[in-house]
Design a protein around this motif. Structure first.
Motif, PDB file in Angstrom:
ATOM      1  N   ILE A 150       0.918  -1.169  -0.098  1.00 33.13           N
ATOM      2  CA  ILE A 150       0.070  -0.641  -0.197  1.00 33.13           C
ATOM      3  C   ILE A 150       1.311   0.997  -0.186  1.00 33.13           C
ATOM      4  CG2 ILE A 150      -1.506   0.938   0.998  1.00 33.13           C
ATOM      5  CD1 ILE A 150      -2.596  -1.489   2.559  1.00 33.13           C
ATOM      6  N   GLY A 153       2.329   2.996  -2.895  1.00 31.54           N
ATOM      7  CA  GLY A 153       1.256   3.557  -3.740  1.00 31.54           C
ATOM      8  C   GLY A 153       1.250   4.890  -3.842  1.00 31.54           C
ATOM      9  N   TYR A 226      -7.178  -0.178  -0.966  1.00 28.55           N
ATOM     10  CA  TYR A 226      -7.002  -0.734  -2.084  1.00 28.55           C
ATOM     11  C   TYR A 226      -7.130   0.328  -3.332  1.00 28.55           C
ATOM     12  CZ  TYR A 226      -7.473  -5.795   0.015  1.00 28.55           C
ATOM     13  OH  TYR A 226      -7.747  -6.849   0.518  1.00 28.55           O
ATOM     14  N   PRO A 227      -7.442   0.660  -3.712  1.00 28.53           N
ATOM     15  CA  PRO A 227      -7.217   1.328  -4.314  1.00 28.53           C
ATOM     16  C   PRO A 227      -6.296   3.142  -4.508  1.00 28.53           C
ATOM     17  CG  PRO A 227      -9.174   1.628  -3.505  1.00 28.53           C
ATOM     18  CD  PRO A 227      -8.712   0.957  -1.785  1.00 28.53           C
ATOM     19  N   ALA A 229      -2.797   1.385  -3.298  1.00 33.99           N
ATOM     20  CA  ALA A 229      -1.861   0.729  -3.154  1.00 33.99           C
ATOM     21  C   ALA A 229      -1.087   1.017  -4.578  1.00 33.99           C
ATOM     22  CB  ALA A 229      -2.145  -0.419  -3.369  1.00 33.99           C
ATOM     23  N   THR A 234      -2.012  -3.432  -5.875  1.00 31.03           N
ATOM     24  CA  THR A 234      -3.378  -3.652  -5.533  1.00 31.03           C
ATOM     25  C   THR A 234      -3.607  -5.283  -5.759  1.00 31.03           C
ATOM     26  OG1 THR A 234      -4.748  -1.675  -6.071  1.00 31.03           O
ATOM     27  CG2 THR A 234      -5.689  -3.014  -6.415  1.00 31.03           C
ATOM     28  N   ALA A 238      -5.774  -7.866  -3.700  1.00 34.58           N
ATOM     29  CA  ALA A 238      -7.077  -9.094  -3.707  1.00 34.58           C
ATOM     30  C   ALA A 238      -7.665  -9.908  -3.764  1.00 34.58           C
ATOM     31  CB  ALA A 238      -7.755  -8.524  -4.836  1.00 34.58           C
ATOM     32  N   ARG A 281     -11.300   1.220  -9.573  1.00 33.60           N
ATOM     33  CA  ARG A 281     -10.369   0.508  -8.609  1.00 33.60           C
ATOM     34  C   ARG A 281     -10.793   0.015  -7.253  1.00 33.60           C
ATOM     35  NH1 ARG A 281      -3.940   0.619  -8.400  1.00 33.60           N
ATOM     36  NH2 ARG A 281      -4.165   2.608  -7.272  1.00 33.60           N
ATOM     37  N   ARG A 282     -12.164   1.505  -7.058  1.00 36.21           N
ATOM     38  CA  ARG A 282     -12.312   1.149  -5.522  1.00 36.21           C
ATOM     39  C   ARG A 282     -13.788   0.909  -6.258  1.00 36.21           C
ATOM     40  NH1 ARG A 282     -13.089   4.540  -0.915  1.00 36.21           N
ATOM     41  NH2 ARG A 282     -14.863   5.099  -1.089  1.00 36.21           N
ATOM     42  N   ALA A 285     -13.001  -2.526  -5.515  1.00 36.53           N
ATOM     43  CA  ALA A 285     -13.130  -2.570  -4.298  1.00 36.53           C
ATOM     44  C   ALA A 285     -14.236  -3.306  -3.547  1.00 36.53           C
ATOM     45  CB  ALA A 285     -12.167  -1.976  -3.453  1.00 36.53           C
ATOM     46  N   PHE A 325      -8.294  -6.658 -11.658  1.00 35.35           N
ATOM     47  CA  PHE A 325      -7.446  -5.216 -11.342  1.00 35.35           C
ATOM     48  C   PHE A 325      -6.345  -5.373 -11.944  1.00 35.35           C
ATOM     49  CE2 PHE A 325      -9.298  -5.834  -7.029  1.00 35.35           C
ATOM     50  CZ  PHE A 325      -9.518  -4.385  -6.337  1.00 35.35           C
TER      51      PHE A 325
END
Length: 588
Positions: A150, A153, A226-227, A229, A234, A238, A281-282, A285, A325
């Motif tokens: 993370i 990122g 996650y978004p 990273a 990511t 996941a 990416r969100r 998630a 992803f």
């Protein structure tokens, strides 16, 4: 391969060591290796080696393989257990480690390679752990090792990483506390078997696992971390954390009725957030949380059909969610953004990535001939068999919802929709290779002429009858559901009723925590300052009064001096003399 098996036969110590430990060791060695082909080969070879060890150690004709037994006083730890349930996760995590390693071949970051291997190894070791103490250690190690993915990122990821680490460490502490309470209630037995909810320890462990799997209200760390990273981070994140928690729930709480409703709610609420979210990416998630809901609901149902459906759904989910992803990560690698409002028209310059994304989208939506079609229906069928019609309808709604936001929205706004004018290169060859492997598996694991049967052969529980996904009723019903979702999306877009993609971050339930936490912190700081002021005044006043009283009593002009001729010095001397006399008296 035969030579490998002959070698392992001569080293019986391998049968006592959890295969995940070797991957963790490989991750630590990676910190010492220079950038180059050797380190990248190490990243891919380590999970392959672990997978071969699992294959060698597990005997399908035996109930389970136990090893690595350690004795600490009255506590016995079994660090290795491979049985019909854990072996599926073991194979899956090894496979995911290989695909993730290929996807990250272009990166030249020692931290990414090392932390990814330690994270992968901790997840493998965790699902192969036989006791709750080893489970706890791997539970925490997955959190500590993954946070570096993370932080890679960028600047905005640091705070998200801190929040991620805090909540996962808290989850681990709760897991350990629950394990200790559960062991005390069961004669000191720390074996990780069925836990149940008959004791406070069971409830505490359930809550700890609920944090990691993303129960409603406890899920925001996924959409937060996650978004933010790194692109490869990511994809790796996941694959393991939440599926590790699904395994723990399946092992410890299968058949717990409360999980049926928790899982059903998990499937539904992310749909509404994903529809209006701009960061793709969100969006993925949120859809991750949606898919986890199906697994949690299946664990709660607890029948053989439901649990087999959970195992199958976990297996294909890691592959198609990783594929989605990876495709968005490839787009972000070339364009620098994953915002739907800034993308579109990329099918012209990234055709292979487009096809991979469409395969992943069709798989998560459970199109016939694609991955989730042969697994998700098992959970739905189990709900109907148990007459759980409300959870069934909730999951049905969620199935249409995931088709809308992950099956249509993600590929539509990324590769089609309006033309953003971006003309970029196709993804690097290693990314395309990783996406190609995942795409092939999405087809193969749902292939009606043998492929899905190989997946079903991994199922841990015997079914009362052989489930057949390719029936006329199932195919027609699923196509009706999917085309209804496509029609609704098209209709909303045609009449401009679909939520516009805005350059904004959608606030989730974490807004309450952050706002409430900030206000509580401000209030607490103010109260502490006021308390410190009052305490300081009381302390000063008290010491002043005590000093004044002592002075008035023992000073040369004080009350004590009026009765004694030598004032304070005489009083102190008399006091010391009295103490000495008493000590002499009691010492005889």
């Amino acid at each position: 391969m035969n030579e490998f098996f002959l070698i392992t036969e001569h080293f019986s110590i391998l049968k006592q060591i959890n295969p995940g430990f070797w991957v963790i060791l490989a991750g630590l060695i990676c910190t010492l290796l220079p950038i180059g082909h050797a380190r990248k080969a190490f990243v891919i070879a380590a999970p392959i080696f672990a997978g071969l060890l699992i294959f060698q150690l597990y005997d399908v004709n035996s109930t389970e393989h136990l090893g690595g037994v350690l004795q600490f006083g009255p506590v016995e730890l079994t660090t290795l257990r491979i049985d019909e349930l854990s072996v599926v996760w073991g194979y899956l995590f090894c496979l995911a480690g290989v695909i993730n390693g290929i996807f990250a071949l272009h990166e030249k970051c020692r931290i990414t390679d090392s932390s990814a291997l330690v994270y992968t190894g901790a997840a493998i070791a965790g699902v192969l752990a036989g006791d709750m103490v080893t489970l706890f250690v791997m539970w925490e190690l997955t959190a500590i090792s993954s946070v570096f993915l993370i932080w890679k990122g960028g600047d905005h990821a640091y705070a998200a990483g801190i929040r991620y680490l805090a909540i996962h460490v808290l989850s681990g502490v709760m897991l350990l506390a629950g394990a200790v309470l559960h062991a005390q209630a069961n004669g000191g037995d720390f074996m990780f078997n069925d836990i149940g909810l008959d004791s406070p320890g069971g409830w505490l462990m359930l809550l700890a696992m609920g944090i990691k799997v993303g129960f409603p209200g406890l899920h925001m760390w996924m959409q937060d971390a996650y978004p933010k990273a790194s692109i490869t981070g990511t994809v790796i994140l996941a694959s393991f954390t939440t599926k590790f928690a699904v395994y723990a729930l399946a092992r410890g709480f299968a058949g717990a009725d409360i999980l049926i409703w928790i899982g059903a709610i998990m499937t539904c609420f992310p749909v509404f957030f994903a529809v209006v979210e701009n960061d793709l990416r969100r969006v993925l998630a949120f859809s991750l949380n949606n898919q986890l809901g199906f697994m949690v609901c299946g664990i709660g149902i607890g029948t053989s059909l439901a649990l087999n459906g959970v195992v199958g759904q976990v297996f294909v989910h890691v592959i198609f969610k990783g594929l989605l992803f990876m495709s968005i990560g490839a787009v972000m690698y070339r364009t620098g953004t994953a915002k739907a409002s800034e993308l579109g028209g990329l099918f012209r310059s990234m055709p292979f990535t487009t096809v991979a994304c469409l395969i992943g989208a069709g798989s998560i939506a459970a199109f016939p001939m694609l991955a989730a079609f042969v697994t998700k229906a098992m959970i739905l069928a189990a709900a109907v068999e148990e007459h759980l019609y409300i959870p069934f309808l909730m999951m049905l709604f969620a199935s249409a919802g995931v088709m809308e936001h992950s099956g249509i929205k993600v590929p539509h706004f990324t590769f089609f929709a309006h033309d953003s004018g971006r003309r970029v290169k196709e993804a690097p060859w290693n990314m395309l290779l990783a996406m190609g492997i995942a795409s092939f598996l999405c087809f193969y694991l749902a292939w009606p002429w043998g492929g899905y049967q190989n997946l079903y052969a991994l199922m841990p529980y015997p079914m009362e009858y052989a489930y057949k996904p390719y029936t006329w009723d199932h195919v027609v019903f699923q196509m009706q559901l999917l085309f209804a979702a496509i029609f609704a999306f098209t209709l909303l877009k045609r009449f401009k009723l679909y939520p516009a993609e805005r350059r904004a971050e959608i606030l989730d339930a974490d807004w309450m925590y952050r706002r409430m936490g900030l206000n509580v912190a401000i209030w607490g700081s103010a109260m502490w300052d006021r308390l410190s002021v009052h305490t300081s005044r009381i302390r000063t006043r008290t010491l002043s009064n005590v000093g004044r009283r002592l002075y008035q009593t023992f000073s040369p002009a004080g009350a004590a001096s009026e009765a004694t001729p030598s004032g304070l010095a005489a009083v102190l001397t008399a006091g010391l003399l009295f103490v000495v006399l008493m000590l002499g008296y009691f010492a005889r």
